[in-house]
Design an enzyme around this catalytic site. Sequence first.
Site, PDB file in Angstrom:
ATOM      1  N   HIS A 152      15.200  47.821  40.111  1.00 10.21           N
ATOM      2  CA  HIS A 152      16.378  47.217  39.579  1.00 10.21           C
ATOM      3  C   HIS A 152      17.229  48.130  38.853  1.00 10.21           C
ATOM      4  CE1 HIS A 152      15.541  43.180  40.815  1.00 10.21           C
ATOM      5  NE2 HIS A 152      14.102  43.008  40.371  1.00 10.21           N
ATOM      6  N   HIS A 188      11.929  39.488  37.238  1.00  9.66           N
ATOM      7  CA  HIS A 188      10.710  39.636  36.198  1.00  9.66           C
ATOM      8  C   HIS A 188      11.199  39.563  34.626  1.00  9.66           C
ATOM      9  CE1 HIS A 188       8.692  41.631  39.577  1.00  9.66           C
ATOM     10  NE2 HIS A 188       7.540  42.013  38.919  1.00  9.66           N
TER      11      HIS A 188
END
Length: 302
Positions: free
Chosen positions: A118, A71
């Site tokens: 993350h 991302h």
Amino acid sequence: MGHEVFYITVLPCIQWHLDPFLCRRLVNMWTLVMYIGQATKDVLKLPRPFSPPVVKLETRVDAEYGLPSTHAMAATAISFTLLLSAPSRIQFQFEVGLLIAVTLSSLVGLSRLYTGMHSVLDVISGVFISAMFLFLTYPYWETFDRLQLNSHFSPIVALLLPLFLSYTYPELDHYSTTRGDTTAILGAGAGCSVGYWVNQQLGQTFEPQGVLPLPLPTLTADALARGGARFLVGVAAVVGTRQVASTVSLKMLRWWYGVAKNDTSARRRKEIEVPHKFVTYTSVGLVHSMLANRVFVLLGLL
């Protein structure tokens, strides 16, 4: 900015409403950094943050590995490719564009921490990898443009290389969505590349005419109405293509491999997943890059 609904709506809008040249640059860099990021994840096999103590707000990609954050990679690549490419095409204040690019990429990176998907290291690594590839490839963007649009080998390479990369994607000891997602990205990039080449050969690229860089389009009521109509027609075309191509290709592959309709796990098999995803999203890329603008012309929307 990291899910299909963003890519299948926002990226085509750059072509339909602004400049196909800019969209081509975005798709090329997006395809490159996403393949590198996805493959790196499955080679390094570093886990996502453990839960608990982290609270994970997404579950679809929980089986995927963590480093780097794709991302963050995509947001950085899209924002700064647009920032670096736009000055030669559109008149705008570079400092404002830089602020927007930094803000968007930062927000996406921070969102991956907030959703628990993350670690800070994953996000920083993703940003760094994208920045490195932007730095390394930027001097060759013009050369690649010429080859992509004019070489007789361009459509062959555009189809065969992504297909090869899809079939040779790193193998895992468990099923993960990364191979299918990566194949979809490579397929979309391949379809777009072939479409851009065909447009160039036909002499109708739909790029803005005049002395570059051009001023930003004026937002009149008529322009907004036409833009809204293009968006609705274009999104309907690409989403419809996705559904039809997905259904037809999956049925053909099930028939070819003798797979029962009620076998829900068949779609995870490499010999079915890769061609299914590749055909589906190559079709989407072709419709987006080659056919949508021609439909707009027929409907008087350009």
